[in-house]
Design an enzyme around this catalytic site. Sequence first.
Site, PDB file in Angstrom:
ATOM      1  N   HIS A  26      26.074  25.193 -34.067  1.00  0.00           N
ATOM      2  CA  HIS A  26      26.328  24.610 -32.731  1.00  0.00           C
ATOM      3  C   HIS A  26      27.210  23.366 -32.810  1.00  0.00           C
ATOM      4  O   HIS A  26      27.780  22.958 -31.810  1.00  0.00           O
ATOM      5  CB  HIS A  26      25.036  24.400 -31.936  1.00  0.00           C
ATOM      6  CG  HIS A  26      24.183  23.234 -32.307  1.00  0.00           C
ATOM      7  ND1 HIS A  26      23.093  23.322 -33.154  1.00  0.00           N
ATOM      8  CD2 HIS A  26      24.230  21.942 -31.921  1.00  0.00           C
ATOM      9  CE1 HIS A  26      22.513  22.139 -33.264  1.00  0.00           C
ATOM     10  NE2 HIS A  26      23.177  21.281 -32.527  1.00  0.00           N
ATOM     11  N   ASP A  81      21.515  28.623 -37.811  1.00  0.00           N
ATOM     12  CA  ASP A  81      22.382  27.628 -37.166  1.00  0.00           C
ATOM     13  C   ASP A  81      23.187  26.823 -38.196  1.00  0.00           C
ATOM     14  O   ASP A  81      22.929  25.651 -38.435  1.00  0.00           O
ATOM     15  CB  ASP A  81      21.521  26.695 -36.300  1.00  0.00           C
ATOM     16  CG  ASP A  81      22.339  25.943 -35.263  1.00  0.00           C
ATOM     17  OD1 ASP A  81      23.579  25.877 -35.413  1.00  0.00           O
ATOM     18  OD2 ASP A  81      21.752  25.408 -34.307  1.00  0.00           O
ATOM     19  N   SER A  94      21.860  16.790 -35.651  1.00  0.00           N
ATOM     20  CA  SER A  94      22.202  18.197 -35.841  1.00  0.00           C
ATOM     21  C   SER A  94      23.137  18.358 -37.022  1.00  0.00           C
ATOM     22  O   SER A  94      24.147  17.677 -37.103  1.00  0.00           O
ATOM     23  CB  SER A  94      22.885  18.753 -34.591  1.00  0.00           C
ATOM     24  OG  SER A  94      21.933  18.993 -33.607  1.00  0.00           O
TER      25      SER A  94
HETATM   26  N1  ARG Z   1      18.837  21.991 -29.223  1.00  0.00           N
HETATM   27  C1  ARG Z   1      19.774  21.861 -30.297  1.00  0.00           C
HETATM   28  C2  ARG Z   1      20.229  20.436 -30.441  1.00  0.00           C
HETATM   29  O1  ARG Z   1      20.394  19.731 -29.488  1.00  0.00           O
HETATM   30  C3  ARG Z   1      20.982  22.693 -30.105  1.00  0.00           C
HETATM   31  C4  ARG Z   1      20.741  24.105 -30.289  1.00  0.00           C
HETATM   32  C5  ARG Z   1      21.966  24.920 -30.003  1.00  0.00           C
HETATM   33  N2  ARG Z   1      21.549  26.234 -29.614  1.00  0.00           N
HETATM   34  C6  ARG Z   1      21.495  26.637 -28.353  1.00  0.00           C
HETATM   35  N3  ARG Z   1      20.911  27.764 -28.099  1.00  0.00           N
HETATM   36  N4  ARG Z   1      22.013  25.936 -27.393  1.00  0.00           N
HETATM   37  O2  ARG Z   1      20.526  19.983 -31.496  1.00  0.00           O
END
Ligand code: ARG
Length: 720
Positions: free
Chosen positions: A84, A220, A655
């Site tokens: 992401h 991811d 992330s």
């Molecule tokens: N919630 C994650 C974060 O903010 C991002 C995940 C990305 N995946 C998604 N399905 N939007 O780091």
Amino acid sequence: MKKLFIAIALMVSVFRSMADEGMWLPLLLGQQVYSDMVKRGLKLTKDQLYHINKASIKDAIIIFNGGCTGEIVSNEGLIFTNHHCGYDAIARASSVTNNYLKDGFYAKSKGEEIPSEGMYVEFLLKIEDVTKEIDEAAKDATGADRIGKVNAAVAEVNKRYSDAAKNIIARVSPLFKGNQFLVFVYQRYTDIRLAGAPAESIGKFGGDTDNWEWPRHTGDFSVFRVYAAADGQPAAYATSNIPLKPKYSLPVSIKGIKDGDYAMIYGYPGGTNRYESSYGVKQKIDISNPTLVKLRDMRLKYMFEQMKNDPAIKLQLASDYASIANYWKFFDGETKQLVKYDIYDKKKTSEAKFQDWANGKPEYQTIFKDWGAAYDAWRPYSKHQVYLNEGIFGSPLLAFASSLQQVENAIVKKGSSSDIKKAMDAAAEARTEFLKEENKTSDQQIVATVLMMYYNDVDKSQHPIGFYESLKGSYGDLKEEATYKKFAANVFNNTMIFDEGKWKAFATNPDATVLQADPAYATASAFVKNWVGKYLPQSQQFNARNAELGRLYLKGILNMDTVKAKKMYPDATFTMRVSYGNVKSYQPRDAVKYDYVTTLSGVLEKYKPGDYEFDLPAKLLELARKKDYGQYADPVRKDLVVGFITTNDITGGNSGSPVIDANGNLIGLAFDGNYEALSHKIAFDPVYNRTICVDVRYVLWCIDKLGGASNIIKELKLVK
Ligand code: ARG
């Protein structure tokens, strides 16, 4: 003031109580925190964690493109980060025929890597304390005056520590809400190339349904490489550049993990507000979060309708959609968890305790009365502000149109023709970018709906004067959806922004009345000018006051005897932090226990052929059914471990962060937080908080077995 810093330094180094809360500055890792890390299982020396001259783990940790973390995993500048985090670059490298977002991509040699224009990474060179200098410059000033003086002093420090010729960029970060200032000095590299990414059905498996939740089965990750000039210095993209030889790179362990294992996460947590006031929490729960969620809900619905059946539109909107959706779900969950854990009441309790201490101390004793008054004054306008940022600017057309105010300003201020030309050129460039990303169908629906929601939701006394009256006059009843639809259609059909001929005529002879008559510009500027003229000053005043009281509150907390016995770490400010904890299962609710790992068998359980979020590549299905896990198999589970959870304290910005074992080896990549602890920006929950990670063995299996990129595997220092 000086005493306070000593106090801060002491507390940072001496005290720590609650398990696993804390995003520690590696520079200020005191003996106590370090000893606790050792007690929890760490096998490394302090110098191996962070050293200013010798290569240490900190040298392998990078800021990835300004909002994420990445880590160097080979001595040829190979980077691991989240899928992401690379999403936008992967989408931009893709076309409907070469759809890397959909199908995945692996460079089988360096020559096949894809340059990612505009992307950058930053290495941290050093950190220094500049509190004295900033405080000196701002001494005795308050309110807007103080903000101005602090900003000027910060700019001065940043300038002094930066060196444009070497791409060295310094950024002062205010810690403890401005009670301490550290300057972070980075070197930025801009030749970044995409080396690999799994298919989106792996990299974003589970989509928004699974986002922010455990159990999770997402791969991811993505792989990039940083290039430098022959002398190792940063350089713009050039075929003659060579892979960067880093100071340090992380070894990668495929030995596997057990419940309770030590886990440490380095990275760049973006922002927390753990000393938010009760007033702020209430405001979030009652106004800001629900308003944002409602507006994003609507925008996402219209975008999704266009994306779901058209691969070209999907590619065009995917990245924006993902980021809007990510924090749509976050803020919705945050509200729920803040309510569930009574955070408002808990804040009230700690504030009452503070008040007891503050009584009789003139500097502090009226703090909550003042804070309450500041919020009371601001509250009537706060929803309006969300409507502007997430509603009016939530329409890409209105957001772009409002940027044309620069052109209007240049014209009406009777700027020289060169000023006007400069503004016009910038606008033309921005327009080209805007048009590339614009989907008119969804945007037109957004405009119609936002205008209606604004009409119904924002206090009528705050509406732009005349706007709705004239809308009613020309398009009909303001209670009818059809009215707004007709209006939006007129905007989209008649604005020069979509009309080459009209735009060219305007660009050749920029005229303020022509611009003001443009329906897109007129709409955007009605709302923006109304806000800027009447409510922006109130917003600025509130922000200054809120910041001042927040700083005072924290200063008091740092000086309260009773609290000195507690751990203190500064709120996250997108500066390098280390957090430590353990791999650990948990019980999300009565009678339910969550395992600490997920497996490839679990991926198959979730598989839904043809689904937007739970489809899988054929090759994965084939290998999974054959149980072909290669050297990445988990000896205990007799399966391929896909994800795991730890107790670490992280937040957005982390992330892509490396999850590191007791010996300094990479075991996974952090990519999310769990739903049960989504209140974490405001209040860390020691029972429920978990970091969700992709196991590095799954990452390598995808690269190696699915992607056939053994070239990438060969570069790594594997620990078996
Ligand atoms: N919630 C994650 C974060 O903010 C991002 C995940 C990305 N995946 C998604 N399905 N939007 O780091």
